[in-house]
Design a protein around this motif. Structure first.
Motif, PDB file in Angstrom:
ATOM      1  N   SER A  34      -7.607   1.844   0.602  1.00 61.30           N
ATOM      2  CA  SER A  34      -6.998   2.476  -0.575  1.00 61.30           C
ATOM      3  C   SER A  34      -5.498   2.643  -0.373  1.00 61.30           C
ATOM      4  O   SER A  34      -4.752   2.767  -1.321  1.00 61.30           O
ATOM      5  CB  SER A  34      -7.653   3.826  -0.848  1.00 61.30           C
ATOM      6  OG  SER A  34      -7.371   4.721   0.190  1.00 61.30           O
ATOM      7  N   THR A  35      -5.057   2.660   0.910  1.00 60.30           N
ATOM      8  CA  THR A  35      -3.619   2.609   1.190  1.00 60.30           C
ATOM      9  C   THR A  35      -3.253   1.158   1.473  1.00 60.30           C
ATOM     10  O   THR A  35      -3.713   0.593   2.451  1.00 60.30           O
ATOM     11  CB  THR A  35      -3.264   3.467   2.419  1.00 60.30           C
ATOM     12  OG1 THR A  35      -3.616   4.816   2.163  1.00 60.30           O
ATOM     13  CG2 THR A  35      -1.777   3.376   2.725  1.00 60.30           C
ATOM     14  N   PRO A  36      -2.447   0.541   0.594  1.00 60.11           N
ATOM     15  CA  PRO A  36      -2.201  -0.905   0.749  1.00 60.11           C
ATOM     16  C   PRO A  36      -1.190  -1.198   1.852  1.00 60.11           C
ATOM     17  O   PRO A  36      -0.056  -1.566   1.593  1.00 60.11           O
ATOM     18  CB  PRO A  36      -1.661  -1.301  -0.624  1.00 60.11           C
ATOM     19  CG  PRO A  36      -1.030  -0.057  -1.155  1.00 60.11           C
ATOM     20  CD  PRO A  36      -1.773   1.113  -0.571  1.00 60.11           C
ATOM     21  N   TRP A 187       2.670  -7.649  -6.190  1.00 53.56           N
ATOM     22  CA  TRP A 187       2.620  -7.226  -4.773  1.00 53.56           C
ATOM     23  C   TRP A 187       1.286  -6.548  -4.449  1.00 53.56           C
ATOM     24  O   TRP A 187       1.046  -5.417  -4.854  1.00 53.56           O
ATOM     25  CB  TRP A 187       3.762  -6.264  -4.454  1.00 53.56           C
ATOM     26  CG  TRP A 187       3.875  -5.952  -2.981  1.00 53.56           C
ATOM     27  CD1 TRP A 187       3.490  -6.738  -1.934  1.00 53.56           C
ATOM     28  CD2 TRP A 187       4.413  -4.751  -2.393  1.00 53.56           C
ATOM     29  NE1 TRP A 187       3.778  -6.126  -0.733  1.00 53.56           N
ATOM     30  CE2 TRP A 187       4.341  -4.911  -0.988  1.00 53.56           C
ATOM     31  CE3 TRP A 187       4.964  -3.585  -2.914  1.00 53.56           C
ATOM     32  CZ2 TRP A 187       4.788  -3.921  -0.092  1.00 53.56           C
ATOM     33  CZ3 TRP A 187       5.411  -2.612  -2.027  1.00 53.56           C
ATOM     34  CH2 TRP A 187       5.323  -2.784  -0.639  1.00 53.56           C
ATOM     35  N   GLN A 218       0.838  -2.925  -6.744  1.00 51.99           N
ATOM     36  CA  GLN A 218       1.430  -2.634  -8.044  1.00 51.99           C
ATOM     37  C   GLN A 218       2.716  -3.413  -8.237  1.00 51.99           C
ATOM     38  O   GLN A 218       3.223  -4.021  -7.300  1.00 51.99           O
ATOM     39  CB  GLN A 218       1.670  -1.138  -8.217  1.00 51.99           C
ATOM     40  CG  GLN A 218       2.675  -0.518  -7.267  1.00 51.99           C
ATOM     41  CD  GLN A 218       2.581   1.006  -7.329  1.00 51.99           C
ATOM     42  OE1 GLN A 218       1.784   1.636  -6.645  1.00 51.99           O
ATOM     43  NE2 GLN A 218       3.404   1.606  -8.190  1.00 51.99           N
ATOM     44  N   ALA A 228       5.912   2.465 -13.050  1.00 54.74           N
ATOM     45  CA  ALA A 228       5.110   3.110 -12.004  1.00 54.74           C
ATOM     46  C   ALA A 228       3.612   2.932 -12.225  1.00 54.74           C
ATOM     47  O   ALA A 228       2.842   2.952 -11.269  1.00 54.74           O
ATOM     48  CB  ALA A 228       5.454   4.594 -11.935  1.00 54.74           C
ATOM     49  N   LEU A 231      -0.251  -1.023 -12.348  1.00 53.87           N
ATOM     50  CA  LEU A 231      -0.972  -1.165 -11.079  1.00 53.87           C
ATOM     51  C   LEU A 231      -1.734  -2.492 -11.021  1.00 53.87           C
ATOM     52  O   LEU A 231      -2.092  -3.067 -12.052  1.00 53.87           O
ATOM     53  CB  LEU A 231      -1.946  -0.001 -10.904  1.00 53.87           C
ATOM     54  CG  LEU A 231      -1.312   1.392 -11.036  1.00 53.87           C
ATOM     55  CD1 LEU A 231      -2.367   2.472 -10.846  1.00 53.87           C
ATOM     56  CD2 LEU A 231      -0.196   1.577 -10.025  1.00 53.87           C
TER      57      LEU A 231
ATOM     58  N   MET B 466       4.390   1.532  -0.550  1.00 50.13           N
ATOM     59  CA  MET B 466       4.913   2.290  -1.688  1.00 50.13           C
ATOM     60  C   MET B 466       6.193   1.634  -2.195  1.00 50.13           C
ATOM     61  O   MET B 466       7.167   1.519  -1.467  1.00 50.13           O
ATOM     62  CB  MET B 466       5.223   3.734  -1.282  1.00 50.13           C
ATOM     63  CG  MET B 466       5.795   4.552  -2.429  1.00 50.13           C
ATOM     64  SD  MET B 466       5.779   6.316  -2.100  1.00 50.13           S
ATOM     65  CE  MET B 466       6.805   6.932  -3.423  1.00 50.13           C
ATOM     66  N   THR B 472       5.777   8.273 -10.316  1.00 48.84           N
ATOM     67  CA  THR B 472       4.591   8.973  -9.836  1.00 48.84           C
ATOM     68  C   THR B 472       3.710   7.963  -9.126  1.00 48.84           C
ATOM     69  O   THR B 472       3.976   6.757  -9.165  1.00 48.84           O
ATOM     70  CB  THR B 472       3.828   9.633 -10.988  1.00 48.84           C
ATOM     71  OG1 THR B 472       2.822  10.490 -10.450  1.00 48.84           O
ATOM     72  CG2 THR B 472       3.171   8.595 -11.888  1.00 48.84           C
ATOM     73  N   PRO B 474      -0.635   7.281  -7.595  1.00 50.02           N
ATOM     74  CA  PRO B 474      -2.002   7.793  -7.598  1.00 50.02           C
ATOM     75  C   PRO B 474      -2.293   8.599  -6.328  1.00 50.02           C
ATOM     76  O   PRO B 474      -1.715   8.339  -5.270  1.00 50.02           O
ATOM     77  CB  PRO B 474      -2.868   6.526  -7.624  1.00 50.02           C
ATOM     78  CG  PRO B 474      -1.955   5.411  -7.998  1.00 50.02           C
ATOM     79  CD  PRO B 474      -0.596   5.814  -7.545  1.00 50.02           C
ATOM     80  N   ASP B 476      -4.920   8.633  -4.512  1.00 49.63           N
ATOM     81  CA  ASP B 476      -5.748   8.020  -3.462  1.00 49.63           C
ATOM     82  C   ASP B 476      -4.990   7.008  -2.596  1.00 49.63           C
ATOM     83  O   ASP B 476      -5.575   6.350  -1.763  1.00 49.63           O
ATOM     84  CB  ASP B 476      -6.975   7.347  -4.090  1.00 49.63           C
ATOM     85  CG  ASP B 476      -6.586   6.138  -4.928  1.00 49.63           C
ATOM     86  OD1 ASP B 476      -5.374   5.947  -5.166  1.00 49.63           O
ATOM     87  OD2 ASP B 476      -7.482   5.389  -5.359  1.00 49.63           O
ATOM     88  N   ARG B 477      -3.693   6.891  -2.789  1.00 50.55           N
ATOM     89  CA  ARG B 477      -2.953   5.888  -2.018  1.00 50.55           C
ATOM     90  C   ARG B 477      -2.626   6.340  -0.595  1.00 50.55           C
ATOM     91  O   ARG B 477      -2.181   5.550   0.231  1.00 50.55           O
ATOM     92  CB  ARG B 477      -1.639   5.539  -2.725  1.00 50.55           C
ATOM     93  CG  ARG B 477      -1.795   4.713  -3.970  1.00 50.55           C
ATOM     94  CD  ARG B 477      -2.179   3.290  -3.632  1.00 50.55           C
ATOM     95  NE  ARG B 477      -1.919   2.402  -4.762  1.00 50.55           N
ATOM     96  CZ  ARG B 477      -2.816   2.058  -5.677  1.00 50.55           C
ATOM     97  NH1 ARG B 477      -4.042   2.540  -5.591  1.00 50.55           N
ATOM     98  NH2 ARG B 477      -2.491   1.257  -6.657  1.00 50.55           N
ATOM     99  N   TRP B 479      -0.197   8.404   0.153  1.00 47.24           N
ATOM    100  CA  TRP B 479       1.264   8.553   0.302  1.00 47.24           C
ATOM    101  C   TRP B 479       1.716   9.994   0.153  1.00 47.24           C
ATOM    102  O   TRP B 479       2.897  10.290   0.264  1.00 47.24           O
ATOM    103  CB  TRP B 479       1.998   7.716  -0.786  1.00 47.24           C
ATOM    104  CG  TRP B 479       1.714   6.258  -0.758  1.00 47.24           C
ATOM    105  CD1 TRP B 479       1.328   5.534   0.328  1.00 47.24           C
ATOM    106  CD2 TRP B 479       1.822   5.329  -1.844  1.00 47.24           C
ATOM    107  NE1 TRP B 479       1.174   4.217  -0.025  1.00 47.24           N
ATOM    108  CE2 TRP B 479       1.483   4.063  -1.347  1.00 47.24           C
ATOM    109  CE3 TRP B 479       2.187   5.460  -3.186  1.00 47.24           C
ATOM    110  CZ2 TRP B 479       1.470   2.915  -2.146  1.00 47.24           C
ATOM    111  CZ3 TRP B 479       2.182   4.327  -3.988  1.00 47.24           C
ATOM    112  CH2 TRP B 479       1.822   3.065  -3.467  1.00 47.24           C
TER     113      TRP B 479
END
Lengths: 348, 563
Positions: A34-36, A187, A218, A228, A231, B466, B472, B474, B476-477, B479
């Motif tokens: 979930s963290t790319p 990306w 995103q 922003a 996504l 990022m 803004t 999400p 769940d990222r 960050w």
């Protein structure tokens, strides 16, 4: 003034420690995250870039340690001690030999770094496209993604499906990158670095994903007010899943007589000016294709889950989720909203 | 040692006439009409510090918004305007005025001249810059135009086409942006011409080019770079205005124009611009490090050559900002190589500074603390720059928080740190009073800690994918924690800057009297009174080496024997 040396050393140690922590946490993570993270690649170009980046980190890390240690030594060793002693230190004006040495060594480092870099550039950019490759055209819009599969005759939006590739028999996906309005950038860090989508300047990139699952990313080039929330979601499907998905997407829109009122709202209000539902009179192209809306997990380019409540609220007021989105609030009555939402819910 | 009088040939130790008798209005009037290089230098400095506070205030809103995911503190429209104005302000209204603040105040003093070569052009350039700045900020009131849309520009400080076309940017905000930069650009050109002319033709007797202080050398090279790079920016702004109002299609992609073209125009300005901004930082360190190490600068000719080398190479690296726009593999390889080459002269500079400290007796007064931190930070920024030059890795890092961290390491870690060093160092010369050293230490340590909490952390946000420019993200990222840390670091820096501002004002009113030469330094500005009288020197000074005051203080062992 005594310089608190422990602070400096601590900073360097802290930096190295943090770096090690981050690298190790991703080195063992496999599959989609979930963290790319760029340190958790699962697709060929990203993996090559990852290896290159570790090599560059080693070299730059070594330079940092050597020069920072030297600097730290100088700070400790040559700090003025006795304030009363105002004799000046020996004046040294320079040395050609020393200058030559610290010019030649960086030159050699640059040569090594450049050759390594150039090899990876050419390997990625000039790789021939295999026969088995899937071709997809990506079109960036303010603020959503359109995907066209020319050979399969598909047009879908916001959620890209690609087949899992096999290291022995690669089935990579080649993306042609276009823009309908401003500049965008595609990306998905775990699959590949970013390439921009620029109007009048078609670009290309390819991915060769080796682990299935959902990958997030995103838009990475500022494209306007809702940049922003543009996504990206890429589903790497097994070959069977992918075939089934293609099969479903190729069908025209579901024709369910029980939701005829909703369909009539869709076709008589302004919806059809911008949206397409295959097999109906709706052929608009400004907004996402809705033929198989319900096959998608999210709405608004990945921003919100695709639920009935969200869908209804989105039609009622897109700004409540995405202020500045180009879809206008449609000013429908509550019953019309219910009808059109019910209709859209049949588009599986 | 501060009271050693320095009767260098021809210099005058005059106490300037106090302006106590004139009224407030007369004083103000004398500043508005002045063509004195010192007053103009201070006005440039005040302009820069004012906009540093404005730009810093803007980023405070940005960091509050990003501290937690899915925040609704400010709207996306406001957020986009704030980061556009933050970037534009910091580059054009802080960084550029600082170049001329230092150059105006210091160069005539350092080369033993009575003023700049063209005093009226000097005043004209300042007022163009000031009114250009006013013009940009007037967009908050006038940007909406007749359309009632938006106010300040919201197209990022790169203003990439086609987002600046009227189809995507209705209203007048983008016009204010383009015209403001056009106006300040003319001010910049005037200033650059003036600096080059002054250094080439106004040097005192004995001051050959290779005896010019490194500070002056760097600003001269800087001005040459400005003359080359402001031109394409100005041309691009004119083309943009033609597109918007006279129906041309340079960048109008909907009519077949090329977004690509703007990128090249912008970055052939934009990349050398980074060096334009950082050269004053090099200049300050090249003065402060020798004086506080008590040694001559190591390898003066190599330092001059490296400066010219950096300026030259910097003109051939612009497309490393464009690795992701789809250049050919050969193009990417070329710009990767040219960018890596910058590391060589830059490395030479770092090594020479360290060699200057080697064998010295280093006094860690506040200016030297800032310069020492600068060396560590500049080293780090250079190495992250090497990482970014590796084109394939750049495909991942470009446009991410890693890049933000990298260039703030330069813009804050190198430039702002040196600006603080320079202010603590020359404040006694300009005002006659010392800045408070205890407050200076507080300022340094708080700012140092805040800087690293913010910008070290940002590198990792980039690794985690990022991108920049997002209002803004999400939840769940993953960050959220790092973003909170970044925001806290920003607040710490804010507190440090407030301490600095307090120090500046209180020292101005009741700091201890500095005397001519409080740091026991060696360049000509320390031979005259503090603050220097009008026209600096009654007759031209005569110098025999790079460190004229060293020769005076050490007649038994003067520099000119070794140069």
């Amino acid at each position: 003034m005594m310089l608190p040396e422990w602070l400096r050393v601590g900073r360097i140690a802290g930096f190295v420690f943090l770096l090690a922590m981050f690298l190790s946490s991703y080195a063992f993570a496999e599959g989609p995250q979930s963290t790319p993270s760029i340190f958790a690649p699962t697709s060929t170009p990203a993996i090559d870039i990852h290896h290159l980046s570790l090599f560059v980190l080693e070299i730059t890390g070594a330079i940092f340690v050597v020069v920072a240690s030297l600097l730290t030594y100088v700070i400790i060793r040559f700090r003025a001690g006795n304030a009363e002693d105002d004799r000046e230190p020996a004046q040294i004006y320079g040395s050609n030999q020393v200058e030559l040495a610290w010019t030649v060594i960086p030159v050699l480092i640059v040569v090594v770094l450049f050759l390594t870099t150039a090899r990876v550039i050419f390997a990625i950019q000039d790789a021939p496209m295999p026969q088995a490759a899937l071709e997809v055209t990506v079109i960036g819009h303010q603020f959503w993604w359109e995907y066209r599969y020319p050979k399969q005759g598909l047009v879908v939006a916001n959620e890209l499906h690609v087949p899992l590739s096999d290291a022995k028999q690669p089935t990579p996906t080649h993306l042609k990158l276009l823009s309908a309005d401003a500049d965008h950038s595609f990306w998905v860090p775990q699959l590949m670095g970013k390439i921009d989508l620029i109007p009048n300047h078609p670009n290309e990139m390819w991915i060769n994903p080796l682990t299935s699952g959902l990958y997030v990313g995103q838009c990475a080039q500022f494209c306007g007010v809702q940049h922003a929330n543009m996504l990206l979601r890429v589903y790497v499907d097994t070959p069977e899943q992918f075939a089934a998905w293609v099969n479903n997407q190729a069908k025209p829109g579901m024709q369910d007589p029980s939701v005829a009122e909703g369909r009539r709202v869709f076709e008589t209000e302004a919806c059809m000016n911008c949206h397409t539902v295959q097999g109906t009179a709706a052929t608009g192209r400004f907004g996402p294709d809705l033929t198989h809306l319900m096959s998608r997990d999210t709405l608004a380019s990945g921003e919100i889950p695709n639920t009935r409540d969200n869908l209804r609220q989105w039609i009622k007021s897109p700004d409540s989720f995405k202020p500045g989105a180009l879809m206008p609030a449609m000013q429908l009555s509550d019953s019309q909203l219910d009808q059109v939402t019910t209709y859209l819910e049949t588009l599986k | 040692m501060a009271d050693r009088t320095l009767p260098i040939d021809g210099s005058l130790d005059l106490t300037p006439p106090r302006e106590g008798e004139s009224t407030w209005l007369e004083t103000l009037h004398s500043w508005v009409i002045t063509v004195d290089h010192k007053k103009l230098g201070l006005m440039y400095m005040m302009l820069a510090i004012f906009f540093l506070l404005v730009g810093g205030g803007e980023v405070l809103f940005i960091r509050i918004q990003l501290a937690v995911p899915n925040n609704h503190f400010i709207s996306p429209q406001v957020f986009n305007r704030l980061f556009t104005m933050h970037g534009t302000t910091m580059v054009f209204l802080v960084g550029m005025p600082l170049v001329f603040a230092w150059a105006n105040y210091m160069i005539p003093l350092q080369i033993g001249a009575r003023d700049m070569a063209f005093p009226r052009l000097n005043a004209f350039s300042f007022w163009l810059t000031a009114f250009g700045a006013l013009f940009l900020y007037f967009s908050f009131l006038g940007g909406a135009g007749l359309y009632g849309v938006g106010n300040a520009p919201d197209v990022t400080w790169w203003a990439y086409a086609p987002l600046t076309a009227r189809a995507f940017s209705p209203g007048n905000a983008t016009d204010y942006w383009a015209l403001a930069l056009l106006v300040t650009g003319f001010g910049t050109l005037g200033g650059a011409i003036n600096i080059i002319a002054t250094a080439l033709s106004m040097r005192c007797k004995g001051m050959t080019l290779m005896r010019m202080p490194l500070f002056t050398w760097l600003l001269v090279v800087d001005s040459g770079l400005l003359l080359i790079t402001i031109t394409p920016l100005t041309a691009a702004q004119v083309m943009l205005m033609l597109d918007r109002y006279l129906g041309s299609h340079f960048f109008d992609t909907q009519a077949g124009g090329q977004a690509y073209l703007w990128m090249h125009f912008f970055w052939i300005f934009g990349h050398p611009e980074v060096y334009v901004l950082v050269f004053p930082a090099f200049a300050i360190s090249s003065e402060v490090i020798p004086v506080f190490s008590r040694k001559a600068i190591f390898g003066y000719p190599a330092m001059v050559a490296a400066s010219v080398g950096i300026a030259f190479v910097s003109l051939g690296v612009w497309a490393h900002h464009m690795f992701t726009v789809g250049m050919t593999s050969a193009g990417n390889a070329f710009f990767a190589l040219s960018t890596m080459l910058v590391g060589i002269p830059t490395g030479i500079k770092i090594f020479n500074w360290v060699a200057t400290m080697w064998g010295g007796k280093i006094r860690f007064a506040t200016p030297m603390l800032f310069c020492t931190a600068f060396l560590f930070q500049f080293l780090t920024a250079g190495l992250t720059g090497i990482m970014l030059s590796v084109a394939p890795w750049n495909w991942q890092l470009h446009g991410s928080y890693f890049v933000i961290a990298h260039f703030h390491y330069i813009l804050v870690g190198a430039i702002v740190f040196n600006v603080f060093a320079g202010i603590y160092y020359w404040f006694p010369k300009a005002t006659g009073r010392m800045m408070n050293e205890t407050l200076g230490k507080w300022h340094f340590w708080l700012f140092f800690i805040g800087f690293h909490v913010t910008f070290d952390t940002m590198h990792f946000l980039g690794f985690e994918g990022m991108p920049r420019w997002i209002y803004t993200y999400p939840a769940d990222r993953g960050w959220d924690h790092l973003n909170l840390v970044v925001s806290i670091g920003g607040l710490i820096q804010g507190v440090a800057v407030l301490i600095f501002a307090y120090n500046l004002i209180s020292s101005l009113l009741k700091g201890t009297i500095a005397g001519n030469d409080p740091w026991d330094a060696w360049t000509l500005e320390w031979s005259t009174a503090s603050p220097p009288p009008a026209y600096n020197f009654a007759t031209d000074p005569v110098v025999h080496s790079r460190r004229p005051l060293w020769d005076v203080k050490h007649p038994e062992d003067p520099d000119w024997k070794y140069e």
